[in-house]
Design a protein around this motif. Structure first.
Motif, PDB file in Angstrom:
ATOM      1  N   UNK A 164       0.754  -1.138  -0.053  1.00 30.63           N
ATOM      2  CA  UNK A 164       0.035   0.095   0.021  1.00 30.63           C
ATOM      3  C   UNK A 164       0.847   1.189   0.151  1.00 30.63           C
ATOM      4  N   UNK A 165       0.217   2.375  -0.379  1.00 24.56           N
ATOM      5  CA  UNK A 165       0.910   3.849  -0.344  1.00 24.56           C
ATOM      6  C   UNK A 165       0.197   4.616   0.577  1.00 24.56           C
ATOM      7  N   UNK A 166       0.621   4.786   1.527  1.00 21.00           N
ATOM      8  CA  UNK A 166       0.143   5.746   2.613  1.00 21.00           C
ATOM      9  C   UNK A 166       0.297   7.243   2.433  1.00 21.00           C
ATOM     10  N   UNK A 167      -0.703   7.840   2.349  1.00 16.69           N
ATOM     11  CA  UNK A 167      -0.670   9.289   2.062  1.00 16.69           C
ATOM     12  C   UNK A 167      -1.004  10.171   3.335  1.00 16.69           C
ATOM     13  N   UNK A 168      -0.050  11.124   3.687  1.00 18.16           N
ATOM     14  CA  UNK A 168      -0.215  12.005   4.715  1.00 18.16           C
ATOM     15  C   UNK A 168       0.919  12.900   4.843  1.00 18.16           C
ATOM     16  N   UNK A 169       1.340  13.317   6.304  1.00 13.30           N
ATOM     17  CA  UNK A 169       2.515  14.062   6.390  1.00 13.30           C
ATOM     18  C   UNK A 169       3.570  13.309   7.341  1.00 13.30           C
ATOM     19  N   UNK A 170       4.783  13.853   6.931  1.00 12.77           N
ATOM     20  CA  UNK A 170       6.042  13.224   7.518  1.00 12.77           C
ATOM     21  C   UNK A 170       5.903  13.609   9.042  1.00 12.77           C
ATOM     22  N   UNK A 171       5.977  12.372  10.060  1.00  8.60           N
ATOM     23  CA  UNK A 171       6.180  12.814  11.426  1.00  8.60           C
ATOM     24  C   UNK A 171       6.620  11.535  12.086  1.00  8.60           C
ATOM     25  N   UNK A 172       7.435  12.031  13.124  1.00  9.60           N
ATOM     26  CA  UNK A 172       8.222  10.589  14.134  1.00  9.60           C
ATOM     27  C   UNK A 172       7.286   9.591  14.256  1.00  9.60           C
ATOM     28  N   UNK A 173       7.489   8.543  13.900  1.00  8.66           N
ATOM     29  CA  UNK A 173       6.653   7.262  14.372  1.00  8.66           C
ATOM     30  C   UNK A 173       5.440   7.052  13.623  1.00  8.66           C
ATOM     31  N   UNK A 174       5.282   7.848  12.497  1.00  8.10           N
ATOM     32  CA  UNK A 174       4.023   7.660  11.607  1.00  8.10           C
ATOM     33  C   UNK A 174       4.655   7.139  10.056  1.00  8.10           C
ATOM     34  N   UNK A 175       4.136   5.910   9.619  1.00  9.93           N
ATOM     35  CA  UNK A 175       4.293   5.673   8.281  1.00  9.93           C
ATOM     36  C   UNK A 175       3.571   6.454   7.399  1.00  9.93           C
ATOM     37  N   UNK A 176       4.359   6.881   6.396  1.00  8.10           N
ATOM     38  CA  UNK A 176       4.003   7.698   5.441  1.00  8.10           C
ATOM     39  C   UNK A 176       4.697   7.517   4.098  1.00  8.10           C
ATOM     40  N   UNK A 177       4.287   7.090   2.981  1.00  9.68           N
ATOM     41  CA  UNK A 177       4.923   6.904   1.854  1.00  9.68           C
ATOM     42  C   UNK A 177       5.034   8.287   0.814  1.00  9.68           C
ATOM     43  N   UNK A 178       3.777   8.731   0.787  1.00 11.05           N
ATOM     44  CA  UNK A 178       3.548   9.923  -0.162  1.00 11.05           C
ATOM     45  C   UNK A 178       3.276  11.091   0.942  1.00 11.05           C
ATOM     46  N   UNK A 179       4.258  11.748   1.055  1.00  8.31           N
ATOM     47  CA  UNK A 179       4.340  12.937   1.999  1.00  8.31           C
ATOM     48  C   UNK A 179       3.968  14.309   1.366  1.00  8.31           C
ATOM     49  N   UNK A 180       2.585  14.747   1.774  1.00  8.48           N
ATOM     50  CA  UNK A 180       1.921  15.854   1.177  1.00  8.48           C
ATOM     51  C   UNK A 180       2.411  17.170   2.254  1.00  8.48           C
ATOM     52  N   UNK A 181       3.496  17.037   3.163  1.00  5.47           N
ATOM     53  CA  UNK A 181       4.073  18.027   3.919  1.00  5.47           C
ATOM     54  C   UNK A 181       4.385  19.285   3.084  1.00  5.47           C
TER      55      UNK A 181
END
Length: 528
Positions: free
Chosen positions: A21-38
């Protein structure tokens, strides 16, 4: 292969991967995020995911705060939705366009998880000019936090982002909310933030923005201390501290930080962050970061307040000129006032004075009372003003029920006498129309008399930047008043000086009128 282009604040990036899977979100410590929208702060840390199921790519919203739209349709709570090439997604304030959604073996091959900047185009990068070892490029509109960035790099990027975000806000309230949102984002461990302003009237602090919404948590004595001493500090809750006043504190604040908003050696407010469950105190690095944000915030607030003051001044200036001067002069005078080239002082030349007032106004006022008289004037005067301005006249002043208008000023006009008479005729026509309308509504009516005279007089702008007035001084105004006083209901009386200029343009009737100081004088009545 799945390939998608995402755009935020004018910057486009490409993400492509053969793995799900491709997780979309924002980069943060302890969080899985492949596609960062930060740094799009309206994107949840784990916002949505893309999976490959039954040889088809599908997207699912992960119960995000803002939701996910596919081709303008909200999919939050609707489960998995198919994705195809050409589909457009909206996540937070980021737009994503699916360029390829070919299952493995059906499309091109790309390196997995490649997230790179788009090639320079006219849309996202100005042409670079290389001279020797230097290169000039367009200033980026956002600072991207790359996956794998250290905590220090993340803080720095988010700090750089703040001035760019504030520059996009045109309203002070939304700017203040952006600051507190940014505080929670940029300071590790901060879960709540608040911003207060010093009230210039009372000297107290007024809450202006806070996060979360509806849950402000501020220790007012600490906030006041930051403002009074103009210093930032870290604070930790002491169970024995009973002298501190709470304001709507829903939970015990374990540790927090306060920093003043200082502009030109004056504390204009305070910002604070806290964490009600954090056991470890904030560090000095956190306080330095808070002080930096406070510095940016103070500058931005001062700048926005200055802009608001300028806007209000410009609006006031525009209203002043628009209500008094003819359309072709209006913008010219506004521009001259704005750039300091408006000619201050009076000059003497020939001008034409038109005076109009309501016949029997004193008795009418006694009959109607203050409120109904005001309603009558509010309906009546704007029509007369518009008529004067439409004939290139200037409304010099209004006194009670009397209108004092000037033609041939502040700029010369060779047709000033004719325009004044035509304006008078139009005023009487507008008056008659307004009174007919009031009669149909069973409301009280009134009629005006008008007098016109011309001659040499002093006229122009007097005063300074604090108080600027347009004025007319001289004998022509006194004589125009005599002709106005002698005019009956619906009449227009002009002086021989006006008659000399318009005798062949209007039907006129010679008459004589008595005056208190000049005796009997000649006048001409305009025949309609």
């Amino acid at each position: 292969m799945f390939r998608i282009v995402h755009s935020y604040n004018g910057t486009e990036k490409v993400f492509q991967s053969a793995e799900t899977p491709i997780i979309i979100g924002r980069t943060s410590a302890g969080t899985v995020c492949h596609l960062s929208l930060s740094p799009d702060f309206k994107v949840s840390r784990q916002h949505a995911r893309i999976i490959l199921e039954d040889n088809e790519y599908r997207i699912e919203d992960l119960d995000s705060k803002q939701g996910t739209k596919v081709n303008d349709e909200e999919i939050r709570g609707r489960g998995k939705q198919a994705l195809r090439a050409g589909d457009v997604l909206v996540i937070g304030e980021t737009t994503l366009r699916v360029e390829s959604a070919s299952p493995p073996g059906f499309g091109e091959s790309f390196a997995p998880n490649e997230d790179t900047m788009m090639p320079p185009t006219m849309a996202n990068l100005e042409p670079a000019e290389v001279i020797g070892t230097t290169m000039d490029v367009k200033m980026p509109s956002t600072f991207e936090v790359e996956p794998g960035a250290t905590e220090g790099e993340r803080r720095l990027a988010l700090l750089y982002e703040l001035p760019l975000k504030l520059a996009k806000e045109s309203q002070l309230d939304s700017m203040l909310q952006k600051i507190v949102e940014h505080l929670v984002e940029v300071i590790p461990g901060a879960t709540r933030a608040a911003l207060l302003f010093s009230d210039p009237q009372t000297g107290g602090l007024v809450l202006k923005a806070h996060l979360p919404v509806g849950e402000p948590a501020v220790r007012m004595t600490l906030a006041q201390r930051a403002v009074t001493r103009r210093e930032g500090f870290i604070w930790r809750f002491d169970e024995q501290d009973t002298n501190t006043t709470f304001t709507n504190v829903p939970a015990i604040i374990s540790t927090g930080m306060y920093a003043p908003l200082v502009w030109r050696e004056k504390a204009v407010g305070v910002i604070c962050v806290d964490n009600p469950t954090r056991e470890k105190m904030f560090a000095k690095e956190d306080l330095r970061l808070l002080m930096a944000v406070a510095h940016y915030g103070a500058m931005a607030v001062a700048h926005q307040r200055a802009l608001d003051d300028l806007t209000r001044h410009a609006d006031l200036t525009n209203r002043l000129f628009s209500s008094r001067f003819a359309p072709h002069l209006r913008q010219k005078l506004v521009n001259e006032a704005a750039n300091g080239s408006l000619s201050i002082g009076t000059r003497q030349s020939q001008i034409t004075i038109l005076m109009a007032d309501i016949r029997g106004f004193t008795k009418l006022t006694a009959l109607l009372g203050a409120r109904r008289t005001g309603d009558l004037l509010n309906e009546y005067f704007p029509l007369l003003f518009d008529t004067i301005l439409a004939h290139d006249g200037t409304v010099e002043q209004v006194v009670g029920d009397a209108i004092f208008a000037v033609f041939g000023s502040p700029e010369p006009d060779n047709r000033q006498q004719e325009k004044a008479v035509r304006a008078a005729l139009a005023m009487q026509a507008a008056s008659a129309s307004a009174m007919k309308s009031r009669l149909e509504r069973k409301m009280e009516i009134c009629e005006i008399g008008i007098g016109i005279h011309c001659g040499n007089a002093l006229h122009g702008f007097i005063g300074n930047a604090e108080r600027l007035e347009y004025t007319v001084i001289g004998e022509p105004a006194n004589l125009a008043s005599r002709y106005c006083s002698a005019a009956g209901k619906g009449e227009i009386l002009i002086s021989p000086e006006i008659h000399a200029h318009v005798f062949n343009k209007f039907a006129l009737e010679r008459t004589e009128i008595p005056t208190k100081h000049e005796g009997t004088i000649v006048a001409y009545r305009i025949k309609k």
